[in-house]
Design a protein around this motif. Structure first.
Motif, PDB file in Angstrom:
ATOM      1  N   PRO A 294       0.809  -1.222   0.000  1.00 32.31           N
ATOM      2  CA  PRO A 294       0.000   0.000   0.000  1.00 32.31           C
ATOM      3  C   PRO A 294       0.843   1.274   0.000  1.00 32.31           C
ATOM      4  O   PRO A 294       1.834   1.379   0.719  1.00 32.31           O
ATOM      5  CB  PRO A 294      -0.819  -0.119   1.294  1.00 32.31           C
ATOM      6  CG  PRO A 294      -0.828  -1.576   1.618  1.00 32.31           C
ATOM      7  CD  PRO A 294       0.500  -2.095   1.154  1.00 32.31           C
TER       8      PRO A 294
ATOM      9  N   TYR B 180      -3.136  -2.422  -7.587  1.00 33.12           N
ATOM     10  CA  TYR B 180      -3.298  -3.473  -6.578  1.00 33.12           C
ATOM     11  C   TYR B 180      -3.425  -4.811  -7.290  1.00 33.12           C
ATOM     12  O   TYR B 180      -3.999  -4.915  -8.381  1.00 33.12           O
ATOM     13  CB  TYR B 180      -4.554  -3.214  -5.753  1.00 33.12           C
ATOM     14  CG  TYR B 180      -4.977  -4.378  -4.879  1.00 33.12           C
ATOM     15  CD1 TYR B 180      -4.420  -4.567  -3.623  1.00 33.12           C
ATOM     16  CD2 TYR B 180      -5.922  -5.307  -5.324  1.00 33.12           C
ATOM     17  CE1 TYR B 180      -4.786  -5.642  -2.825  1.00 33.12           C
ATOM     18  CE2 TYR B 180      -6.312  -6.381  -4.532  1.00 33.12           C
ATOM     19  CZ  TYR B 180      -5.735  -6.546  -3.285  1.00 33.12           C
ATOM     20  OH  TYR B 180      -6.092  -7.608  -2.504  1.00 33.12           O
TER      21      TYR B 180
ATOM     22  N   ILE C 151      -6.913   2.231  -4.364  1.00 37.17           N
ATOM     23  CA  ILE C 151      -6.330   1.375  -5.401  1.00 37.17           C
ATOM     24  C   ILE C 151      -7.048   1.574  -6.721  1.00 37.17           C
ATOM     25  O   ILE C 151      -6.776   0.863  -7.698  1.00 37.17           O
ATOM     26  CB  ILE C 151      -6.340  -0.115  -4.993  1.00 37.17           C
ATOM     27  CG1 ILE C 151      -7.758  -0.596  -4.685  1.00 37.17           C
ATOM     28  CG2 ILE C 151      -5.401  -0.341  -3.814  1.00 37.17           C
ATOM     29  CD1 ILE C 151      -7.871  -2.113  -4.514  1.00 37.17           C
TER      30      ILE C 151
ATOM     31  N   ASP D 244      -7.657  -9.237   1.903  1.00 38.22           N
ATOM     32  CA  ASP D 244      -7.541  -7.808   2.192  1.00 38.22           C
ATOM     33  C   ASP D 244      -8.911  -7.213   2.474  1.00 38.22           C
ATOM     34  O   ASP D 244      -9.917  -7.578   1.836  1.00 38.22           O
ATOM     35  CB  ASP D 244      -6.902  -7.069   1.022  1.00 38.22           C
ATOM     36  CG  ASP D 244      -5.406  -7.320   0.947  1.00 38.22           C
ATOM     37  OD1 ASP D 244      -4.744  -7.229   1.984  1.00 38.22           O
ATOM     38  OD2 ASP D 244      -4.908  -7.610  -0.151  1.00 38.22           O
TER      39      ASP D 244
END
Length: 532
Positions: A299, A320, A344, A409
């Protein structure tokens, strides 16, 4: 469930070789494909294709068959492109190996992938040779790209001048590459990516990454990682751009190569962004040629992205993905200045997404304005792997019956289709873009005779980058300090896997089933030691 806001793109039934090299015209053939950033040596597309075909012919003549696996242990050099695509052109499957791996880790991957060939370079030959011996790879199948006595070199194979073989396989099922990933938890597993997976992902990426023929792309992110392999190497070749290679990251060299070769696109991981935002050395180089910096692998903080953009004078975006998705599933389009840089971005074409409640499995509602409640991000599309090699249980955990890849995630999504990663359900640590499995480090720690129990989590260092921290329960009479623990682990793992902080505690918090309660460890604050 939400489909990408982009229209689907057509995914042809082609091999990677056919997609990248099948329609090159004369003008493209004489363009520069690869530049060695260290020496300035250039390789045209015409030369690259000739090398790829020649290597494929040599490998086939020496017994490589369709479906045979070849290990590649090599830093970012122009020759990597020849080896990787030569293996694929011959119908083989490449398993790309982390250049920082120890002998044991190299041997483990070669054995798991059932590799009977290994390509490496002379600086890595000592560990490559020991690993090859351990798994039974003969000296004549251990190719030292730049040459070493007792082994064939890349030049030797190219000078066989054998015609490339006539191979036939189904791109939808034939494995192109077997990178190893720890998935959401645990030990590394072979990720089965087909030709169709790789073809799909570079074509999907065209919609959000406007790379062109006149661009020069700096390739410092390792090709052994799927990010470097697909997003840099294959995508740059698809777009007929020039790829400038760097074998490892050193800030001064990174800045020199970027400046002298007038690189227009920099693909990076967040630790490089920290240096670009903060290091005084940046001011000594002319980076005005840089148009776009694209971050991935971990990130990127929005404030950090803004700081880099302002200092360099360029556009900063992030994407991502996962190894299991070849890798890209989401990205901020370069043209969309309105999208928050800490997000993202949007799902790629042909990609479906769900955000689900981890407890109930129900889809999270998307409000008319603002972000949704957080939930686990699931993705589905032609870039998603076929599964983990010889591991049905892990495959079933990652890929459900409907083909959804559970990323591990935690994300939010808004009505415009913009996704933000807010946390991780999974236990993996992302250290400078590399995956570090806590279970691997915990197993090493527990081999120390004075360690009773141990657990590892990721915590942020002073630059906001995640590093592995060990919580250790030592024997009552142990003469054990933080530095000793870190040195013990460092001797047994790759450099990026080292424990960077240690805290001694009385007991590792665990559930009734014995599962480590990492959330309890994250809440602890205690003395620690850190190393670089």
């Amino acid at each position: 469930m939400a489909r990408s806001t982009y229209p689907d793109v057509e995914i042809p039934a082609q091999s990677v070789y056919e997609l990248l090299f099948g329609d090159l015209d004369d003008a493209d053939l004489d363009r520069i494909a690869l530049v060695d950033g260290s020496t300035g040596d250039e390789t045209t597309y015409r030369q690259l294709i000739a090398q790829v075909d020649a290597l494929a012919g040599a490998l086939a003549a020496r017994g490589l068959g369709v479906g045979d696996t070849v290990g590649i242990l090599c830093p970012n050099l122009p020759e990597f492109a020849t080896v990787f695509h030569g293996v694929l052109r011959a119908g083989g499957t490449a398993t790309t190996i982390n250049s920082l791996y120890t002998v044991g880790e190299i041997a483990s991957q070669l054995k798991s992938a059932d590799a009977h060939w290994l390509f490496t370079v002379s600086p890595l030959l000592p560990q490559a040779a020991e690993a090859a011996l351990a798994v039974g790879i003969a000296d004549d199948h251990l190719v030292v790209i730049d040459g070493a006595e007792g082994h064939p070199s890349l030049r030797d194979l190219l000078f066989d001048r054998a015609a490339p073989p006539d191979v036939h396989f189904d791109p939808a099922t034939h494995l192109a590459v077997l990178p190893f990933s720890s998935g959401t938890t645990g030990h590394p597993k072979g990720v089965m990516l087909t030709h169709q997976n790789l073809v799909a992902n570079v074509l999907q990426s065209e919609q959000v990454i406007p790379l062109g023929r006149d661009d020069r792309v700096l390739a410092v992110l390792p090709f052994f990682h799927i990010y470097g392999l697909s997003v840099l190497l294959d995508f740059a070749l698809l777009k007929r751009a020039s790829l400038v290679t760097m074998p490892k990251f050193e800030l001064a060299e990174f800045l020199r190569v970027t400046s002298e070769h007038v690189c227009t696109w920099l693909f990076i991981a967040p630790p490089i962004a920290v240096a670009l935002a903060k290091h005084p050395l940046v001011d000594d180089y002319d980076l005005t040629g840089v148009d776009v910096i694209f971050s991935g692998a971990a990130p990127l903080d929005g404030a950090l992205a803004q700081a880099v953009a302002e200092r360099i004078g360029c556009t900063v975006c992030q994407g991502y993905g996962m190894t299991e998705a070849s890798p890209v599933t989401h990205a901020i389009p370069v043209a969309r200045a309105d999208i928050d840089r800490s997000s993202i971005g949007l799902a790629l074409p042909n990609t479906e997404c769900r955000v689900i409640d981890p407890e109930t499995g129900e889809d999270v509602a998307v409000p008319e304005s603002g972000p949704s409640a957080p939930g686990e991000l699931l993705v589905r599309g032609p870039q998603v792997m076929t599964g983990y090699l010889a591991d049905e249980a892990s495959t079933a955990q990652a890929l459900d019956a409907e083909g959804w890849l559970h990323t591990g995630d935690i994300a939010t999504v808004d009505a415009e289709g913009v996704y933000v990663i807010v946390d991780r359900l999974k236990e993996l640590i992302k250290y400078k873009g590399y995956q570090v499995a806590p279970a691997v480090l915990e197993a090493v720690l527990l081999t120390h005779p004075e360690v009773v129990d141990a657990a590892v989590i990721g915590i942020d260092d002073e630059d906001g980058q995640e590093v592995p921290k060990a919580f250790v329960v030592r024997r009552a009479d142990a003469d054990l300090d933080e530095e000793v623990v870190m040195a013990y682990v460092a001797e047994r793992v790759a450099g990026h896997e080292k424990v960077r902080m240690v805290e001694f505690i009385e007991v590792i918090p665990k559930s009734s089933s014995g599962k480590i309660l990492r959330k309890d460890l994250r809440s602890k604050v205690g003395r620690h030691a850190a190393v670089g």
